[in-house]
Design a protein around this motif. Structure first.
Motif, PDB file in Angstrom:
ATOM      1  N   ALA A  91       0.730  -1.054   0.106  1.00 19.96           N
ATOM      2  CA  ALA A  91       0.029  -0.015  -0.078  1.00 19.96           C
ATOM      3  C   ALA A  91       0.639   1.379  -0.003  1.00 19.96           C
ATOM      4  O   ALA A  91       0.615   2.273  -0.643  1.00 19.96           O
ATOM      5  CB  ALA A  91      -0.943  -0.127   1.100  1.00 19.96           C
ATOM      6  N   LEU A  92       1.881   1.272   0.494  1.00 16.79           N
ATOM      7  CA  LEU A  92       2.924   2.384   0.719  1.00 16.79           C
ATOM      8  C   LEU A  92       3.930   2.424  -0.578  1.00 16.79           C
ATOM      9  O   LEU A  92       3.666   3.646  -1.116  1.00 16.79           O
ATOM     10  CB  LEU A  92       3.888   2.205   1.869  1.00 16.79           C
ATOM     11  CG  LEU A  92       4.730   3.336   2.174  1.00 16.79           C
ATOM     12  CD1 LEU A  92       5.097   3.344   3.663  1.00 16.79           C
ATOM     13  CD2 LEU A  92       6.099   3.313   1.508  1.00 16.79           C
ATOM     14  N   VAL A 116      -1.640  -1.423  -4.464  1.00 18.76           N
ATOM     15  CA  VAL A 116      -2.527  -0.942  -3.348  1.00 18.76           C
ATOM     16  C   VAL A 116      -3.725  -2.217  -3.124  1.00 18.76           C
ATOM     17  O   VAL A 116      -3.833  -2.872  -2.058  1.00 18.76           O
ATOM     18  CB  VAL A 116      -3.590   0.144  -3.421  1.00 18.76           C
ATOM     19  CG1 VAL A 116      -4.762   0.332  -2.702  1.00 18.76           C
ATOM     20  CG2 VAL A 116      -2.587   1.281  -3.539  1.00 18.76           C
ATOM     21  N   MET A 117      -3.996  -2.885  -4.126  1.00 16.84           N
ATOM     22  CA  MET A 117      -5.113  -4.073  -4.195  1.00 16.84           C
ATOM     23  C   MET A 117      -4.321  -5.310  -3.572  1.00 16.84           C
ATOM     24  O   MET A 117      -4.863  -5.822  -2.749  1.00 16.84           O
ATOM     25  CB  MET A 117      -5.563  -4.489  -5.434  1.00 16.84           C
ATOM     26  CG  MET A 117      -6.623  -3.263  -5.890  1.00 16.84           C
ATOM     27  SD  MET A 117      -7.268  -3.794  -7.622  1.00 16.84           S
ATOM     28  CE  MET A 117      -6.221  -3.773  -8.817  1.00 16.84           C
ATOM     29  N   LEU A 118      -2.999  -5.445  -3.688  1.00 14.37           N
ATOM     30  CA  LEU A 118      -2.360  -6.531  -3.080  1.00 14.37           C
ATOM     31  C   LEU A 118      -2.067  -6.199  -1.576  1.00 14.37           C
ATOM     32  O   LEU A 118      -2.108  -7.135  -0.866  1.00 14.37           O
ATOM     33  CB  LEU A 118      -1.092  -6.794  -3.672  1.00 14.37           C
ATOM     34  CG  LEU A 118      -1.040  -7.528  -5.314  1.00 14.37           C
ATOM     35  CD1 LEU A 118       0.287  -7.454  -5.995  1.00 14.37           C
ATOM     36  CD2 LEU A 118      -1.691  -8.544  -5.340  1.00 14.37           C
ATOM     37  N   GLY A 119      -1.940  -5.014  -1.185  1.00  8.75           N
ATOM     38  CA  GLY A 119      -1.633  -4.591   0.241  1.00  8.75           C
ATOM     39  C   GLY A 119      -2.936  -4.853   0.909  1.00  8.75           C
ATOM     40  O   GLY A 119      -3.122  -5.168   1.927  1.00  8.75           O
ATOM     41  N   ALA A 120      -4.136  -4.568   0.052  1.00  8.80           N
ATOM     42  CA  ALA A 120      -5.222  -4.781   0.843  1.00  8.80           C
ATOM     43  C   ALA A 120      -5.737  -6.071   1.144  1.00  8.80           C
ATOM     44  O   ALA A 120      -6.528  -6.488   1.910  1.00  8.80           O
ATOM     45  CB  ALA A 120      -6.475  -4.275  -0.225  1.00  8.80           C
ATOM     46  N   GLU A 121      -4.919  -7.195   0.670  1.00  8.22           N
ATOM     47  CA  GLU A 121      -5.117  -8.476   1.189  1.00  8.22           C
ATOM     48  C   GLU A 121      -4.751  -8.714   2.513  1.00  8.22           C
ATOM     49  O   GLU A 121      -5.518  -9.489   3.229  1.00  8.22           O
ATOM     50  CB  GLU A 121      -4.259  -9.468   0.090  1.00  8.22           C
ATOM     51  CG  GLU A 121      -4.641  -9.400  -1.193  1.00  8.22           C
ATOM     52  CD  GLU A 121      -5.986 -10.086  -1.567  1.00  8.22           C
ATOM     53  OE1 GLU A 121      -6.179 -11.162  -0.849  1.00  8.22           O
ATOM     54  OE2 GLU A 121      -6.449  -9.808  -2.670  1.00  8.22           O
ATOM     55  N   ARG A 122      -3.804  -7.822   3.130  1.00  4.79           N
ATOM     56  CA  ARG A 122      -3.538  -8.043   4.439  1.00  4.79           C
ATOM     57  C   ARG A 122      -4.338  -7.030   5.402  1.00  4.79           C
ATOM     58  O   ARG A 122      -4.839  -7.082   6.369  1.00  4.79           O
ATOM     59  CB  ARG A 122      -2.223  -7.959   4.504  1.00  4.79           C
ATOM     60  CG  ARG A 122      -1.729  -7.865   6.198  1.00  4.79           C
ATOM     61  CD  ARG A 122      -0.387  -7.803   6.339  1.00  4.79           C
ATOM     62  NE  ARG A 122       0.152  -8.026   7.708  1.00  4.79           N
ATOM     63  CZ  ARG A 122       0.357  -9.077   8.443  1.00  4.79           C
ATOM     64  NH1 ARG A 122       0.530 -10.013   8.012  1.00  4.79           N
ATOM     65  NH2 ARG A 122       0.665  -8.860   9.872  1.00  4.79           N
ATOM     66  N   LEU A 123      -4.311  -5.636   4.788  1.00  7.53           N
ATOM     67  CA  LEU A 123      -4.835  -4.572   5.695  1.00  7.53           C
ATOM     68  C   LEU A 123      -6.019  -4.352   5.579  1.00  7.53           C
ATOM     69  O   LEU A 123      -7.001  -3.885   6.387  1.00  7.53           O
ATOM     70  CB  LEU A 123      -4.258  -3.283   5.112  1.00  7.53           C
ATOM     71  CG  LEU A 123      -2.575  -3.111   5.121  1.00  7.53           C
ATOM     72  CD1 LEU A 123      -1.960  -1.934   4.626  1.00  7.53           C
ATOM     73  CD2 LEU A 123      -2.035  -3.461   6.621  1.00  7.53           C
ATOM     74  N   GLY A 124      -6.890  -4.965   4.486  1.00  8.44           N
ATOM     75  CA  GLY A 124      -8.262  -4.609   4.019  1.00  8.44           C
ATOM     76  C   GLY A 124      -8.601  -3.561   3.160  1.00  8.44           C
ATOM     77  O   GLY A 124      -7.536  -2.776   2.841  1.00  8.44           O
ATOM     78  N   ALA A 128      -5.909   0.126   3.316  1.00  4.91           N
ATOM     79  CA  ALA A 128      -4.750   0.095   2.185  1.00  4.91           C
ATOM     80  C   ALA A 128      -5.179   1.505   1.369  1.00  4.91           C
ATOM     81  O   ALA A 128      -4.223   1.965   1.056  1.00  4.91           O
ATOM     82  CB  ALA A 128      -5.267  -1.009   1.281  1.00  4.91           C
ATOM     83  N   ILE A 129      -6.326   1.869   1.134  1.00  2.58           N
ATOM     84  CA  ILE A 129      -6.584   3.202   0.395  1.00  2.58           C
ATOM     85  C   ILE A 129      -6.125   4.310   1.153  1.00  2.58           C
ATOM     86  O   ILE A 129      -5.339   5.262   0.422  1.00  2.58           O
ATOM     87  CB  ILE A 129      -8.116   3.239  -0.039  1.00  2.58           C
ATOM     88  CG1 ILE A 129      -8.398   2.096  -0.884  1.00  2.58           C
ATOM     89  CG2 ILE A 129      -8.384   4.594  -0.620  1.00  2.58           C
ATOM     90  CD1 ILE A 129      -7.748   2.267  -2.385  1.00  2.58           C
ATOM     91  N   LEU A 130      -6.572   4.490   2.566  1.00  3.03           N
ATOM     92  CA  LEU A 130      -5.900   5.527   3.182  1.00  3.03           C
ATOM     93  C   LEU A 130      -4.511   5.557   3.426  1.00  3.03           C
ATOM     94  O   LEU A 130      -3.980   6.587   3.466  1.00  3.03           O
ATOM     95  CB  LEU A 130      -6.735   5.243   4.527  1.00  3.03           C
ATOM     96  CG  LEU A 130      -8.092   5.697   4.596  1.00  3.03           C
ATOM     97  CD1 LEU A 130      -8.681   5.608   6.067  1.00  3.03           C
ATOM     98  CD2 LEU A 130      -8.610   6.911   4.129  1.00  3.03           C
ATOM     99  N   LEU A 131      -3.726   4.459   3.461  1.00  2.00           N
ATOM    100  CA  LEU A 131      -2.290   4.516   3.610  1.00  2.00           C
ATOM    101  C   LEU A 131      -1.817   4.888   2.366  1.00  2.00           C
ATOM    102  O   LEU A 131      -0.645   5.469   2.339  1.00  2.00           O
ATOM    103  CB  LEU A 131      -1.903   3.105   3.926  1.00  2.00           C
ATOM    104  CG  LEU A 131      -0.459   2.891   4.154  1.00  2.00           C
ATOM    105  CD1 LEU A 131       0.348   4.031   5.144  1.00  2.00           C
ATOM    106  CD2 LEU A 131      -0.032   1.403   4.444  1.00  2.00           C
ATOM    107  N   ALA A 174      -5.077  13.156 -10.003  1.00  2.00           N
ATOM    108  CA  ALA A 174      -5.978  13.181 -10.918  1.00  2.00           C
ATOM    109  C   ALA A 174      -5.707  11.964 -11.680  1.00  2.00           C
ATOM    110  O   ALA A 174      -6.945  11.238 -12.180  1.00  2.00           O
ATOM    111  CB  ALA A 174      -6.316  14.222 -11.859  1.00  2.00           C
ATOM    112  N   LEU A 175      -4.620  11.713 -12.292  1.00  2.59           N
ATOM    113  CA  LEU A 175      -4.404  10.688 -13.249  1.00  2.59           C
ATOM    114  C   LEU A 175      -4.439   9.344 -12.538  1.00  2.59           C
ATOM    115  O   LEU A 175      -5.095   8.216 -13.156  1.00  2.59           O
ATOM    116  CB  LEU A 175      -3.061  10.886 -13.847  1.00  2.59           C
ATOM    117  CG  LEU A 175      -2.711  11.915 -14.899  1.00  2.59           C
ATOM    118  CD1 LEU A 175      -1.459  12.063 -15.352  1.00  2.59           C
ATOM    119  CD2 LEU A 175      -4.019  11.952 -16.011  1.00  2.59           C
ATOM    120  N   ALA A 176      -4.204   9.281 -11.431  1.00  7.16           N
ATOM    121  CA  ALA A 176      -4.423   7.978 -10.281  1.00  7.16           C
ATOM    122  C   ALA A 176      -5.794   7.803 -10.240  1.00  7.16           C
ATOM    123  O   ALA A 176      -6.116   6.577 -10.283  1.00  7.16           O
ATOM    124  CB  ALA A 176      -3.489   8.103  -9.384  1.00  7.16           C
ATOM    125  N   ALA A 177      -6.583   8.726  -9.840  1.00  8.73           N
ATOM    126  CA  ALA A 177      -8.011   8.560  -9.544  1.00  8.73           C
ATOM    127  C   ALA A 177      -8.872   8.119 -10.804  1.00  8.73           C
ATOM    128  O   ALA A 177      -9.832   7.350 -10.430  1.00  8.73           O
ATOM    129  CB  ALA A 177      -8.443   9.854  -8.993  1.00  8.73           C
TER     130      ALA A 177
END
Length: 232
Positions: A91-92, A116-124, A128-131, A174-177
């Motif tokens: 996520a970081l 971020v999606m892979l990091g959310a497997e552990r964090l949720g 993950a989005i907030l981090l 903006a481009l990431a969103a």
């Protein structure tokens, strides 16, 4: 007051320009962005449809593979267990990749969403989005503070300017969103493109006329004036 009105009018034009920049990619990157966009969009929608038991990003791939008959011995569950024990550093990393996104280099935004999606497997989903967002904002903030204390005189060496740092940060955000919305935006653009009437283009004199546009006919050279006979 007039200056504020100009800024307000300039914001929609800037967003439209970034929207066009997001669609203006190499063909191979459009295919990759389309796949990542569908994957990310399905993952995000799943969190709101079933908030208590939302599917993870790898669950989305696993369910898609199951529909296609590509179960492969529950490979998605095995990969999920591996990522869940690897920590939340993805996520970081995703936030830093988002911050590295530019108009000419939009691939980091795609890789950032995957991280971020892979990091959310552990964090949720929400942590993950907030981090990732906090990492991106913190990185831009550090550069902005460094720009405030740096030499603002622009010479031949590269330097940090506060306004340029903020502009680059807003562009990257903006481009990431827009990554999750890339697939539906590209579909609508391809659907409506045949029905749009493009303004004629004015071509330079050294280019041949193009179909569907105007061209400027170069002026013909004036004939040389006849010289008067010299007196003997």
């Amino acid at each position: 007051m007039p200056r504020t009105g100009v800024d307000v009018q300039a914001q929609p034009r800037e967003l439209l320009r970034l929207y066009r920049a997001a669609l203006d990619r190499p063909r191979w990157q459009q295919v990759l962005a389309f796949a990542v966009s569908l994957w990310t969009l399905a993952w995000i929608i799943g969190q709101f449809v079933t908030p208590e038991d939302g599917p993870t990003a790898l669950d989305v791939l696993g369910r898609l593979a199951a529909r296609l008959g590509l179960t492969g011995g529950e490979w998605a569950e095995r990969i999920t267990e591996t990522w869940q024990t690897s920590g939340g550093g993805f996520a970081l990393l995703g936030g830093l990749l988002w911050a590295a996104t530019t108009e000419r280099g939009q691939l980091p935004a795609l890789l950032g969403w995957i991280a971020v999606m892979l990091g959310a497997e552990r964090l949720g989903y929400q942590p993950a989005i907030l981090l990732a967002v906090a990492t991106m904002v913190g990185f831009v903030l550090v550069l902005w503070l460094a720009a405030l204390t740096s030499d603002r005189f622009v010479d031949r060496r590269t330097t940090l300017l506060p306004r340029d740092v903020l502009r680059a940060g807003v562009t990257a955000a903006a481009l990431a969103a827009v990554v999750p919305l890339f697939a539906p935006a590209l579909f609508l653009a391809r659907l409506g493109n045949p029905y749009l009437t493009k303004a004629p283009r004015i071509l330079s004199a050294d280019r041949a006329p193009a179909r569907g546009g105007w061209s400027r006919i170069p002026e013909q050279a004036k004939p040389a004036e006849a010289r008067e006979p010299e007196q003997p």
